[in-house]
Enzyme design. Sequence first.
Site, PDB file in Angstrom:
ATOM      1  N   LYS A   1     -14.381   8.612  -3.575  1.00 13.87           N
ATOM      2  CA  LYS A   1     -15.645   8.943  -2.888  1.00 13.87           C
ATOM      3  C   LYS A   1     -16.129  10.312  -3.316  1.00 13.87           C
ATOM      4  O   LYS A   1     -17.318  10.519  -3.591  1.00 13.87           O
ATOM      5  CB  LYS A   1     -15.433   8.922  -1.368  1.00 13.87           C
ATOM      6  CG  LYS A   1     -15.165   7.534  -0.825  1.00 13.87           C
ATOM      7  CD  LYS A   1     -14.541   7.548   0.572  1.00 13.87           C
ATOM      8  CE  LYS A   1     -13.849   6.210   0.813  1.00 13.87           C
ATOM      9  NZ  LYS A   1     -12.949   6.218   1.981  1.00 13.87           N
TER      10      LYS A   1
ATOM     11  N   LYS B   1      -8.235  13.908   4.771  1.00  9.27           N
ATOM     12  CA  LYS B   1      -7.349  12.736   4.745  1.00  9.27           C
ATOM     13  C   LYS B   1      -6.376  12.904   5.895  1.00  9.27           C
ATOM     14  O   LYS B   1      -6.344  13.960   6.530  1.00  9.27           O
ATOM     15  CB  LYS B   1      -6.596  12.652   3.424  1.00  9.27           C
ATOM     16  CG  LYS B   1      -5.910  13.978   3.034  1.00  9.27           C
ATOM     17  CD  LYS B   1      -5.247  13.906   1.675  1.00  9.27           C
ATOM     18  CE  LYS B   1      -6.190  14.070   0.512  1.00  9.27           C
ATOM     19  NZ  LYS B   1      -6.319  12.916  -0.339  1.00  9.27           N
ATOM     20  N   ARG B   2      -5.579  11.870   6.163  1.00  7.09           N
ATOM     21  CA  ARG B   2      -4.562  12.022   7.194  1.00  7.09           C
ATOM     22  C   ARG B   2      -3.649  13.205   6.881  1.00  7.09           C
ATOM     23  O   ARG B   2      -3.429  13.542   5.721  1.00  7.09           O
ATOM     24  CB  ARG B   2      -3.723  10.737   7.299  1.00  7.09           C
ATOM     25  CG  ARG B   2      -4.464   9.590   7.962  1.00  7.09           C
ATOM     26  CD  ARG B   2      -4.852   9.909   9.389  1.00  7.09           C
ATOM     27  NE  ARG B   2      -3.715   9.930  10.275  1.00  7.09           N
ATOM     28  CZ  ARG B   2      -3.439   8.993  11.182  1.00  7.09           C
ATOM     29  NH1 ARG B   2      -4.248   7.950  11.333  1.00  7.09           N
ATOM     30  NH2 ARG B   2      -2.385   9.088  11.953  1.00  7.09           N
TER      31      ARG B   2
ATOM     32  N   THR C   1      -8.376   6.815  -1.924  1.00  6.81           N
ATOM     33  CA  THR C   1      -9.736   6.303  -2.085  1.00  6.81           C
ATOM     34  C   THR C   1     -10.737   7.420  -1.796  1.00  6.81           C
ATOM     35  O   THR C   1     -11.847   7.404  -2.322  1.00  6.81           O
ATOM     36  CB  THR C   1     -10.013   5.108  -1.148  1.00  6.81           C
ATOM     37  OG1 THR C   1      -9.538   5.441   0.156  1.00  6.81           O
ATOM     38  CG2 THR C   1      -9.321   3.856  -1.634  1.00  6.81           C
TER      39      THR C   1
ATOM     40  N   HIS D   1       0.797  -1.234   0.000  1.00  8.64           N
ATOM     41  CA  HIS D   1       0.000   0.000   0.000  1.00  8.64           C
ATOM     42  C   HIS D   1       0.820   1.269   0.000  1.00  8.64           C
ATOM     43  O   HIS D   1       0.256   2.361   0.064  1.00  8.64           O
ATOM     44  CB  HIS D   1      -0.920   0.053   1.218  1.00  8.64           C
ATOM     45  CG  HIS D   1      -2.011  -0.957   1.215  1.00  8.64           C
ATOM     46  ND1 HIS D   1      -3.259  -0.705   0.692  1.00  8.64           N
ATOM     47  CD2 HIS D   1      -2.047  -2.228   1.666  1.00  8.64           C
ATOM     48  CE1 HIS D   1      -4.017  -1.777   0.837  1.00  8.64           C
ATOM     49  NE2 HIS D   1      -3.300  -2.722   1.423  1.00  8.64           N
TER      50      HIS D   1
ATOM     51  N   LYS E   1       1.019  14.513   1.427  1.00  7.66           N
ATOM     52  CA  LYS E   1      -0.329  14.824   0.946  1.00  7.66           C
ATOM     53  C   LYS E   1      -0.504  16.331   0.714  1.00  7.66           C
ATOM     54  O   LYS E   1      -1.466  16.774   0.103  1.00  7.66           O
ATOM     55  CB  LYS E   1      -1.374  14.298   1.926  1.00  7.66           C
ATOM     56  CG  LYS E   1      -1.385  12.760   2.026  1.00  7.66           C
ATOM     57  CD  LYS E   1      -2.425  12.278   3.029  1.00  7.66           C
ATOM     58  CE  LYS E   1      -2.326  10.805   3.344  1.00  7.66           C
ATOM     59  NZ  LYS E   1      -2.949   9.939   2.330  1.00  7.66           N
TER      60      LYS E   1
END
Length: 832
Positions: free
Chosen positions: A670, A558-559, A666, A367, A564
């Site tokens: 969504k 998100k985290r 992911t 992952h 990110k």
Amino acid sequence: MDARYKSREIERRSLDVDGLKRSFLEWLVYSVGKDARAATRRDWFHTVALAVRDRLVDRWMDTTRTYYQQDAKRVYYLSLEFLIGRLLTNSLANLGITDQCRQALDRIGLNLDDVVEAEPDAALGNGGLGRLAACFLDSMASEALPGYGYGIRYEFGLFEQRFEHGWQVEYPEQWLQFGNPWEFPRPEVLYPVQFYGRVEEFRDSVGERAYRWVDAERVLAMAYDTPVVGYGGDTINTLRLWSARATRDFNFGHFNDGAYMKAVEQKVLTENLSRVLYPNDATEGGKELRLKQEYFFTSASLQDILRRYLQHHSNFDSLPDKAAIQLNDTHPAIGIAELMRLLVDQHGVTWDKAWDITRATFSYTNHTLLPEALEAWPVRMMERVLPRHMQIIYEINAKFLNRSKARAAGDNGRLSRLSLIDERGDRRVRMGNLAFLGSHKVNGVSALHTELMKQTVFADFHAEFPERINNKTNGITPRRWLHQANQPLAALITSRIGNGWIKDLSQISALAEKADDLVFREEFRRAKRKNKKRLAAYIARQTGVDVQVDSLFDVQVKRMHEYKRQLLNILQAIALYNEMRDNPTVSWVPVTKIFAGKAAPSYHMAKLIIKLINDVAKVVNHDPSVHDNLKIVLLPNYNVTAAEIIMPAADLSEQISTAGMEASGTGNMKLALNGALTIGTLDGANVEIREHVGEDNIFIFGLTAEEVNDLRASGGFNPRDVIASNPSLKRALDMISTGVFSPDDPHRYHPILQALTDGGDHFLVTADFSDYCQAQQAAMDLYRDQEEWTRKAILNTANMGWFSSDRTIMEYATEIWDVHPVKPEHPAETET
Ligand code: C3B
């Protein structure tokens, strides 16, 4: 099924309004033990959950019995995380009794939405990896696949995040405090799991060298089962979570010595094993308790899997035909050594045979390529905690390296990279290599990620085993993420194309032709607006900030992680803030920047970015000169439940990781499925989202993974030059460095500025800034044209069908597991 149940007149199973109402009232009194007048919202939640649970138990048992009777091949999804969230809405929707339940509660004077709110969010995971496992459970059950989830029943899930003076503070998440109505404790399903001790060599009955693990400490793993309801309620699978229990003999030993307190203390320490989820979504390097958690649940699961297999078989030859074990990341990779140990040491299988069986049974999903997330356990720790496994790993390694092509070619560099042991510095066991070697298939989670796996971390293994790596692009369950979370849009879609999309999301493509239908667009906007109103109310409740419902809802949830790049987003927000102040007469598109996400408690940089977002928000939200055209909110305690409110309400989806670093994502799926337009880099599954929704319907910007790679390799990037040449970036950074957002502590953000300049800007925030701002401008410009925006939003929803986790799971089933759908037999319903 309704009529059949009624004909049997079994009220506790009836699915109509009256039957539900009667059982609610009965359950409240006889199981929850409350009078209707005294019942709290939580009492009603437990009541409803227990009554709903009644209605799935028969089908659950039918499912399990069918698998048993047919000796079906099962898939076992081993995961340290299952981020399942709340289950009531999900169970009702998948059983198809949401409306009946609502009406039944109505007749008692209660509102289903209020009852739903009393359910704690089961946060047995950190982020994407854990949520993917939960989506897969839903898809396996909905596709009638014999699938089991195996994990840990953490007493404390992911911490609760609060902001105190803008800083993240962690509080324990006590989701089990008031009991969990969904789980069935199985005190009889108990397996011993050992740690420490030493290995004894002896001669077996035929004089062969053999080993036994002695003087070890023992813990018991006790099972808790949660039914997993597939859509339509036909298949109900099992999520089995393990809880640590101290052994009895262990306690009594101390008891006899009179050392009662010591015994109790030992018991508590032992049971700490399943107490808490590690809150890092990368790795927990070197923490012994983490290694013990990994081995604990893996060993218990394997013992359980072998026990089930042996009900029908007397040797292990056909284990791979009856069990597929999927390793969700390397966390359960020790299972490869454990299965070898169980087969060889406990069941007397020869080494070579055991190895063939093991490899044919296991497969592994990677992952992440982040180096810090690739687990590597110190050899010395492994030798101490799991001495027999360490021997087995050495043996696997020796046999492999002996046979490998690298040895034949005399390539020692490659040989040392292929080794299961990293010999540099203090020696470590590379769990990724073990997982790769012990599996017949290894997959990445998006096309780009899989390609990069082949080129980087697993390049040498890929050369050795060119057939082994394959791609399985992630997916999301349309049940939770559209049907349940976005009822306004779900109802609109169903009104036009029927409800087949819930089970077969590819049908949603029929919406594409509605993108030019003005009436449909209007209704699509109305659904979005309803969701935005709900989110605006949630924001007001959570943060006290009032946001304009008709502003552009720009969402990054998100985290919190540097790769990110929430930092890129907040820098752009500062630049936009400056532009708005400089040009007060321009009619700006009102923008609401919505952030949410937790940082690992020890990740200081991520926590500092949280504080920065909160500090910037405070200044911007209170500045009258921007006329409410810009609001910034950071919602606390992001979890599945919050995501269910946020995803349906987003206009713009921020997927802005440094290219090459996000394995898939992911949340991106969504958001797009719910009609948000993506602004993103060509990273992870964004690449495939672009292919599906069309490049005109997505805002792509920034360096590609290849460019990032080249830039880093060439060393030819100087962030200071980039900053100097971009006045709006320079100004934003100057404001941060001079304390505009932190007058109480002007140097607070020094570490961030340092990382962006002298630190070399590893995540290329400055490099992508200008391109990102242009993409943001394009998004704002488009938003002015609501018709055009809506058209593209509809095309996003319509073209996301492929990203259903049903598609993903069927790919795993056919290409990796060779597991097939099994229709449960429901004998009770067919007899009259
Ligand atoms: C995540 C990755 O970061 C995401 O890109 C990916 O979509 C999901 O896994 C699911 O595949 N991930 C995670 O949440 N935790 C890890 N330890 C590693 C990856």
